[in-house]
Scaffold this motif. Structure first.
Motif, PDB file in Angstrom:
ATOM      1  N   ASP A 260     -58.581 -32.584 -41.248  1.00 31.43           N
ATOM      2  CA  ASP A 260     -58.038 -31.460 -40.490  1.00 31.43           C
ATOM      3  C   ASP A 260     -57.868 -30.282 -41.451  1.00 31.43           C
ATOM      4  O   ASP A 260     -56.875 -30.178 -42.166  1.00 31.43           O
ATOM      5  N   LEU A 261     -58.865 -29.400 -41.468  1.00 28.12           N
ATOM      6  CA  LEU A 261     -58.850 -28.301 -42.422  1.00 28.12           C
ATOM      7  C   LEU A 261     -57.724 -27.304 -42.138  1.00 28.12           C
ATOM      8  O   LEU A 261     -57.268 -26.609 -43.046  1.00 28.12           O
ATOM      9  N   ARG A 262     -57.286 -27.231 -40.892  1.00 26.41           N
ATOM     10  CA  ARG A 262     -56.161 -26.345 -40.600  1.00 26.41           C
ATOM     11  C   ARG A 262     -54.883 -26.859 -41.264  1.00 26.41           C
ATOM     12  O   ARG A 262     -54.052 -26.079 -41.719  1.00 26.41           O
ATOM     13  N   THR A 263     -54.745 -28.176 -41.298  1.00 24.21           N
ATOM     14  CA  THR A 263     -53.594 -28.750 -41.994  1.00 24.21           C
ATOM     15  C   THR A 263     -53.694 -28.518 -43.496  1.00 24.21           C
ATOM     16  O   THR A 263     -52.709 -28.169 -44.154  1.00 24.21           O
ATOM     17  N   THR A 264     -54.892 -28.701 -44.063  1.00 28.82           N
ATOM     18  CA  THR A 264     -55.057 -28.522 -45.506  1.00 28.82           C
ATOM     19  C   THR A 264     -54.904 -27.067 -45.924  1.00 28.82           C
ATOM     20  O   THR A 264     -54.696 -26.795 -47.107  1.00 28.82           O
ATOM     21  N   ALA A 265     -55.015 -26.131 -44.970  1.00 27.09           N
ATOM     22  CA  ALA A 265     -54.844 -24.718 -45.298  1.00 27.09           C
ATOM     23  C   ALA A 265     -53.383 -24.293 -45.331  1.00 27.09           C
ATOM     24  O   ALA A 265     -53.084 -23.172 -45.751  1.00 27.09           O
ATOM     25  N   ARG A 266     -52.468 -25.172 -44.896  1.00 29.59           N
ATOM     26  CA  ARG A 266     -51.054 -24.832 -44.996  1.00 29.59           C
ATOM     27  C   ARG A 266     -50.690 -24.593 -46.462  1.00 29.59           C
ATOM     28  O   ARG A 266     -51.166 -25.305 -47.346  1.00 29.59           O
ATOM     29  N   PRO A 267     -49.841 -23.614 -46.748  1.00 29.82           N
ATOM     30  CA  PRO A 267     -49.520 -23.315 -48.153  1.00 29.82           C
ATOM     31  C   PRO A 267     -49.042 -24.530 -48.943  1.00 29.82           C
ATOM     32  O   PRO A 267     -49.450 -24.729 -50.092  1.00 29.82           O
ATOM     33  N   ALA A 268     -48.191 -25.367 -48.329  1.00 29.60           N
ATOM     34  CA  ALA A 268     -47.666 -26.523 -49.054  1.00 29.60           C
ATOM     35  C   ALA A 268     -48.777 -27.503 -49.413  1.00 29.60           C
ATOM     36  O   ALA A 268     -48.825 -28.026 -50.533  1.00 29.60           O
ATOM     37  N   VAL A 269     -49.698 -27.757 -48.477  1.00 24.45           N
ATOM     38  CA  VAL A 269     -50.780 -28.710 -48.724  1.00 24.45           C
ATOM     39  C   VAL A 269     -51.817 -28.114 -49.671  1.00 24.45           C
ATOM     40  O   VAL A 269     -52.285 -28.778 -50.607  1.00 24.45           O
ATOM     41  N   LEU A 270     -52.196 -26.853 -49.442  1.00 22.13           N
ATOM     42  CA  LEU A 270     -53.214 -26.217 -50.269  1.00 22.13           C
ATOM     43  C   LEU A 270     -52.775 -26.116 -51.721  1.00 22.13           C
ATOM     44  O   LEU A 270     -53.530 -26.480 -52.642  1.00 22.13           O
ATOM     45  N   CYS A 271     -51.564 -25.626 -51.960  1.00 22.36           N
ATOM     46  CA  CYS A 271     -51.089 -25.486 -53.340  1.00 22.36           C
ATOM     47  C   CYS A 271     -50.930 -26.843 -54.021  1.00 22.36           C
ATOM     48  O   CYS A 271     -51.216 -26.982 -55.215  1.00 22.36           O
ATOM     49  N   THR A 272     -50.497 -27.854 -53.250  1.00 24.63           N
ATOM     50  CA  THR A 272     -50.366 -29.189 -53.829  1.00 24.63           C
ATOM     51  C   THR A 272     -51.722 -29.729 -54.258  1.00 24.63           C
ATOM     52  O   THR A 272     -51.860 -30.312 -55.346  1.00 24.63           O
TER      53      THR A 272
END
Length: 521
Positions: A260-272
């Motif tokens: 789910d690329l929309r989930t991975t684009a969340r700041p918390a997930v992306l920065c992690t």
């Protein structure tokens, strides 16, 4: 995409669940570095060129990177314990294939199958979230995450000891035996998670992601041999970019994508995930530099002249201190948050590599470097799954942690390529043999320190994350449920009450017409 999700543990976990899953994580992480002690002898043992022999390690890295997000998604759909057992079974088959042959292509195929075991790390973290009570979750995830480093560090002296006293095939027989033990313990101790993501498996997405990862990681791992500016290397990077862009476009259009690329684009997930790449680079740098420095002959003027086994033992505390950091992480994370522990870990790593620039003249100094780096890497590794778990739904845990583990693998692969290039380009030619230099080792440490600084900046950009104790809802109160307020007013005399005089529930559980109608109000 619809989900069946809960934030409460829905399966009863025994006290042995965490040790079993952590042991499994250590075993599967051993697969990456298992042949390292005999890598210099593999060309002769397999009758091939040195550049071909490196595929014995490269194939495991590639297959592990491909299998991790795929098995994580299958675990979300069909059960994490089942996929964990399946990945271990594939690892056992691969170990036996490599143990029974001395043919190069067959050994490479077996090593590729062993790479499937890397998916056990995110699957184990997902099982912990689904089955453990919240007070045990933080330290358990920390231990599971750090098992990647623990296994990689402990494998070096253990494999070196086996390789010195037995036939090299014994390494793979031992790996198969450990895999069978892990399967048995998992079936006996680990319950299946009842949490499922609804939908179908994205076959085209799996094929596209696999192709893109292979095209990207292949030139990273082989670029030094092929040449970084060669047509093959640049062509594969370009092909990887095209394939991954097309894959992303397709995933965004699907209702049930592999990732789910929309989930991975969340700041918390992306920065992690970006921070995970830098952590992977910082961990492998020490594992690549220190064993070479320790084993170089003293005649070079800077080599420390230690045996393969002693060098492995001096590097092993890197993994042991990571393991012992897990309880400390749990307390710090519960008090401050996983973001703070990630920042603290990054700072310690940077200090360790900075100090290491002046601690390369004696074997005991290598021990000091590993003891400093270990807690820092342990805190950073431990923080990553907590940050991911706190940012995604329970039914997405397997796939999200699988992607995060992939980011760490990409960091490790990049570290191997960059550090290898630095050491090769700074080596001295002695009678036709390339001998690493102290300058190359120091530049490698500077690269690791600079990468850690970038990771620290990324960690500072993270939104404040929930600690594991906040991931689940509060347990229900033991007090009796309070009946809802009445919708109609209560009449006193000839007019209705207003505001606070409207009927309300009292502590005795009855509806009272006014604030003083119940004796214990």
């Amino acid at each position: 995409m619809t989900h069946t999700s809960t934030d409460q543990p829905t399966a009863r976990a025994s006290g042995a669940l965490v040790p079993v899953l952590a042991f499994t994580g250590v075993v599967v992480s051993v697969m990456q570095t298992l042949p390292v002690p005999v890598i210099k002898d593999l060309p002769q043992l397999l009758g091939t060129e040195p550049s071909n022999a490196t595929w014995v390690i490269t194939s495991t890295l590639l297959s592990g990177a491909v299998a991790t997000p795929i098995m994580g998604r299958l675990g979300d759909l069909h059960g994490k314990r089942g996929m964990l057992v399946l990945s271990l079974a594939v690892m056992v088959i691969g170990a036996l294939v490599s143990a029974l042959t001395s043919d190069l292509l067959t050994v490479i195929a077996g090593r590729a199958l062993q790479g499937f075991a890397m998916s056990a790390i995110p699957l184990g973290i997902g099982l912990m979230r689904d089955t453990l009570p919240r007070e045990r979750l933080g330290s358990a995830m920390a231990l599971m995450s750090s098992s990647m480093g623990v296994g990689g560090s402990l494998a070096l002296p253990a494999a070196a000891l086996v390789a010195q006293h037995t036939d090299w095939h014994a390494l793979f027989y031992g790996a198969a035996g450990l895999g069978i033990l892990c399967i048995a313990l998992t079936l006996l101790v680990v319950p299946e998670s009842p949490i499922r993501a609804q939908g179908t498996f994205d076959v085209l997405g799996a094929i596209g992601l696999s192709a893109g990862l292979v095209l990207f990681l292949l030139p990273i791992t082989k670029g030094r041999d092929w040449g970084w500016t060669s047509g093959t290397t640049l062509g594969l990077f370009a092909a990887a970019a095209v394939v991954l862009v097309l894959w992303a476009v397709m995933e965004l259009r699907l209702k049930a994508p592999l990732v789910d690329l929309r989930t991975t684009a969340r700041p918390a997930v992306l920065c992690t995930n970006l921070a995970s790449i830098t952590v992977g680079i910082s961990f492998l740098a020490a594992s690549l530099v220190l064993p070479q420095l320790l084993q170089l002959p003293k005649a070079t003027g800077y080599g420390l002249g230690q045996s393969m086994v002693v060098a492995g033992l001096l590097v092993a505390p890197l993994g042991l201190t990571m393991m012992f950091t897990a309880p400390l992480y749990a307390r710090l994370s519960a008090k401050y948050s996983p973001k703070v522990t990630l920042i603290l870990g990054m700072m310690i790593i940077a200090i360790g590599y900075g100090a290491g620039l002046g601690l390369m003249s004696a074997p005991w100094q290598s021990l000091v470097i590993t003891v400093i780096l270990g807690p820092g890497i342990g805190l950073a590794y431990s923080s990553l799954p907590a940050l991911i778990v706190g940012a995604v739904r329970a039914s997405e845990t397997g796939a999200a942690n699988g992607l995060n583990t992939l980011m760490r693998s990409i960091g490790s692969s990049a570290s191997s390529a960059v550090i290898g290039m630095v050491i090769a380009n700074t080596a001295n030619d002695v009678n036709g043999v390339a001998v690493p230099t102290m300058h190359g080792f120091r530049v490698s440490f500077l690269v690791a320190a600079g990468t850690t600084a970038i990771g620290l900046l990324i960690a500072l950009l993270l939104p404040r994350a929930r600690s594991p104790r906040h991931i689940r809802q509060r347990p229900p109160s033991n007090r009796r449920p309070v009946p809802p307020r009445r919708n109609r007013p209560v009449w006193f005399g000839s007019r209705p009450t207003r505001g606070c005089r409207r009927a309300r529930p009292s502590r005795c559980g009855s509806a009272a017409p006014g604030p003083r109608s119940c004796p214990d109000s």
